[in-house]
Design an enzyme around this catalytic site. Structure first.
Site, PDB file in Angstrom:
ATOM      1  CB  SER A  94      -0.658   0.037   1.454  1.00 40.13           C
ATOM      2  OG  SER A  94      -1.342   1.152   1.360  1.00 40.13           O
ATOM      3  CE1 TYR A 123      -3.940  -2.160   4.956  1.00 40.67           C
ATOM      4  CE2 TYR A 123      -3.426  -0.018   4.391  1.00 40.67           C
ATOM      5  CZ  TYR A 123      -3.861  -0.979   3.943  1.00 40.67           C
ATOM      6  OH  TYR A 123      -3.974  -1.404   2.655  1.00 40.67           O
TER       7      TYR A 123
HETATM    8  N1  LIG Z   1      -8.363  -0.673  -2.228  1.00 39.33           N
HETATM    9  C1  LIG Z   1      -7.422   0.122  -1.844  1.00 39.33           C
HETATM   10  O1  LIG Z   1      -7.795   1.238  -1.734  1.00 39.33           O
HETATM   11  C2  LIG Z   1      -6.073  -0.352  -1.322  1.00 39.33           C
HETATM   12  C3  LIG Z   1      -4.956   0.414  -1.291  1.00 39.33           C
HETATM   13  C4  LIG Z   1      -3.797  -0.162  -0.919  1.00 39.33           C
HETATM   14  C5  LIG Z   1      -3.676  -1.413  -0.722  1.00 39.33           C
HETATM   15  N2  LIG Z   1      -4.762  -2.167  -0.759  1.00 39.33           N
HETATM   16  C6  LIG Z   1      -4.595  -3.545  -0.489  1.00 39.33           C
HETATM   17  O2  LIG Z   1      -4.966  -4.389  -1.574  1.00 39.33           O
HETATM   18  C7  LIG Z   1      -5.150  -5.864  -1.110  1.00 39.33           C
HETATM   19  C8  LIG Z   1      -6.586  -6.170  -1.501  1.00 39.33           C
HETATM   20  O3  LIG Z   1      -7.606  -5.422  -0.727  1.00 39.33           O
HETATM   21  P1  LIG Z   1      -8.819  -4.881  -1.621  1.00 39.33           P
HETATM   22  O4  LIG Z   1      -8.624  -3.520  -1.891  1.00 39.33           O
HETATM   23  O5  LIG Z   1      -9.215  -5.647  -3.045  1.00 39.33           O
HETATM   24  O6  LIG Z   1     -10.098  -5.233  -0.534  1.00 39.33           O
HETATM   25  P2  LIG Z   1     -11.141  -6.072  -0.402  1.00 39.33           P
HETATM   26  O7  LIG Z   1     -12.129  -6.182  -1.360  1.00 39.33           O
HETATM   27  O8  LIG Z   1     -11.547  -5.837   0.919  1.00 39.33           O
HETATM   28  O9  LIG Z   1     -10.428  -7.514  -0.554  1.00 39.33           O
HETATM   29  C9  LIG Z   1      -9.387  -8.010   0.742  1.00 39.33           C
HETATM   30  C10 LIG Z   1      -9.502  -9.629   0.278  1.00 39.33           C
HETATM   31  O10 LIG Z   1      -8.609 -10.251   1.349  1.00 39.33           O
HETATM   32  C11 LIG Z   1      -9.371 -11.194   1.706  1.00 39.33           C
HETATM   33  N3  LIG Z   1      -8.843 -11.611   3.198  1.00 39.33           N
HETATM   34  C12 LIG Z   1      -8.932 -10.855   4.207  1.00 39.33           C
HETATM   35  N4  LIG Z   1      -8.622 -11.447   5.269  1.00 39.33           N
HETATM   36  C13 LIG Z   1      -8.148 -12.445   4.785  1.00 39.33           C
HETATM   37  C14 LIG Z   1      -7.611 -13.727   5.665  1.00 39.33           C
HETATM   38  N5  LIG Z   1      -7.408 -13.465   7.158  1.00 39.33           N
HETATM   39  N6  LIG Z   1      -7.195 -14.869   4.899  1.00 39.33           N
HETATM   40  C15 LIG Z   1      -7.671 -14.846   3.746  1.00 39.33           C
HETATM   41  N7  LIG Z   1      -8.302 -13.729   2.983  1.00 39.33           N
HETATM   42  C16 LIG Z   1      -8.499 -12.755   3.545  1.00 39.33           C
HETATM   43  C17 LIG Z   1     -10.619 -11.109   1.691  1.00 39.33           C
HETATM   44  O11 LIG Z   1     -11.361 -12.212   1.461  1.00 39.33           O
HETATM   45  P3  LIG Z   1     -12.354 -13.024   2.643  1.00 39.33           P
HETATM   46  O12 LIG Z   1     -13.123 -12.071   3.229  1.00 39.33           O
HETATM   47  O13 LIG Z   1     -13.184 -13.774   1.887  1.00 39.33           O
HETATM   48  O14 LIG Z   1     -11.432 -13.865   3.473  1.00 39.33           O
HETATM   49  C18 LIG Z   1     -10.675 -10.229   0.358  1.00 39.33           C
HETATM   50  O15 LIG Z   1     -10.618 -11.274  -0.829  1.00 39.33           O
HETATM   51  C19 LIG Z   1      -5.097  -5.589   0.380  1.00 39.33           C
HETATM   52  O16 LIG Z   1      -4.066  -6.046   0.764  1.00 39.33           O
HETATM   53  C20 LIG Z   1      -5.037  -4.188   0.733  1.00 39.33           C
HETATM   54  O17 LIG Z   1      -4.455  -4.039   1.931  1.00 39.33           O
HETATM   55  C21 LIG Z   1      -5.956  -1.645  -1.110  1.00 39.33           C
END
Ligand SMILES: NC(=O)c1ccc[n+]([C@@H]2O[C@H](COP(=O)([O-])OP(=O)(O)OC[C@H]3O[C@@H](n4cnc5c(N)ncnc54)[C@H](OP(=O)(O)O)[C@@H]3O)[C@@H](O)[C@H]2O)c1
Length: 263
Positions: free
Chosen positions: A140, A153
């Site tokens: 991130s 985080y």
């Molecule tokens: N969206 C943004 O603005 C943003 C910015 C910077 C970084 N990121 C990073 O991008 C990555 C993906 O996030 P996203 O934005 O796509 O958000 P999201 O839609 O909330 O997706 C998060 C994913 O992680 C899975 N997850 C969470 N806890 C888990 C666990 N304990 N074991 C296995 N799976 C788990 C969730 O699936 P389940 O609930 O089914 O387990 C879901 O598939 C993350 O690492 C996040 O920190 C996102």
């Protein structure tokens, strides 16, 4: 791997049940890869992979690090190799440091940091034996600097940068490559799922995510970057320039972030 074509490559993606992970699965598959989808919500994984005959799902909770050896064995046995491990599963935070229970900090660290580390440690000997591989780690902007409401985080994402930079140097001679991905605002459920000061889901779609880049575009940029053998991929809108501010004008960035909610 310096080709746009991922035909026959086996890609394991965590956090594939929504957001960036789901989009990565779709993008890699569209480019010929065999994908293995992991996350906790089996029904969501089944629905996504159900459209594709050649995809596999492996439900798992990455925070359950004691299960990592068995999970890697099971995943490896699906195709007999893994070319790309995409550590994408993650959970964010919406609470001030002073109000955040230590248990929540640990939970965030277990999911975002120890989970990828535990899986990677099991994968390394297997990747070496097959002649190499690639570890993609979704961190991130909060892996480059910290901001209000994101202390744990940001700590977990900074930890990923330190660990996987070191791993890149160690594993280079073994043919293992590391790509660190630092997204800015991406339009996913990350803010809804973020932990609040009670350890519960924040539940709101924050402004940053609402106005953020589409996950499909983000995934395309990530997969393009991997195809070009990039070590770091910065993806997002104007907010990503804060990384350059942190490097070249850190005091200015610090002043700009004072007390500021970055939602
Ligand atoms: N969206 C943004 O603005 C943003 C910015 C910077 C970084 N990121 C990073 O991008 C990555 C993906 O996030 P996203 O934005 O796509 O958000 P999201 O839609 O909330 O997706 C998060 C994913 O992680 C899975 N997850 C969470 N806890 C888990 C666990 N304990 N074991 C296995 N799976 C788990 C969730 O699936 P389940 O609930 O089914 O387990 C879901 O598939 C993350 O690492 C996040 O920190 C996102």
């Amino acid at each position: 791997m310096t080709t746009q074509n991922f035909t026959g490559k086996v890609v394991w993606i965590t956090g594939a049940s929504s957001g960036i992970g789901e989009a990565l699965a779709r993008e890699w598959r569209a480019r010929g890869a065999k994908v293995i989808l992991s996350a906790r919500r089996e029904a969501a994984l089944t629905q996504i992979a159900g459209e594709w005959q050649d995809a596999k799902i492996l439900p798992l909770d990455v925070a359950q690090t004691l299960a990592a050896p068995a999970m890697v064995e099971r995943t490896w046995s699906l195709f007999g190799r893994i070319d790309i491990m995409a550590h994408n599963a993650g959970v964010s935070q919406r609470s001030a440091a002073a109000a955040t229970p230590l248990a929540t900090t640990r939970e965030i660290m277990e999911t975002n940091f120890f989970g990828p580390v535990a899986l990677t440690k099991e994968l390394l000997p297997k990747m070496r034996a097959q002649g190499g591989g690639r570890i993609v780690v979704v961190t991130s902007l909060m892996g480059k600097f910290g901001a209000a409401g994101r202390s744990s985080y940001a700590a977990s994402k900074h930890a990923l940068h330190g660990y996987f930079d070191a791993l890149r140097a160690e594993e280079w001679a073994n043919g293992i490559r590391v790509t660190l991905v630092t997204p800015g605002y991406i339009r996913t459920a990350i803010s809804q799922n973020a932990k609040d000061e009670n350890g519960a889901a924040h539940g709101a779609l924050d402004r940053g995510q609402a106005g953020g880049m589409a996950p499909e575009k983000c995934a395309k940029i990530i997969v393009d970057g991997v195809a070009r053998d990039r070590e770091e991929i910065l993806v997002g809108g104007l907010e990503k320039f804060a990384v350059f501010a942190k490097r070249w004008a850190p005091r200015l960035l610090s002043i700009g972030l004072r007390g500021r909610n970055i939602d």
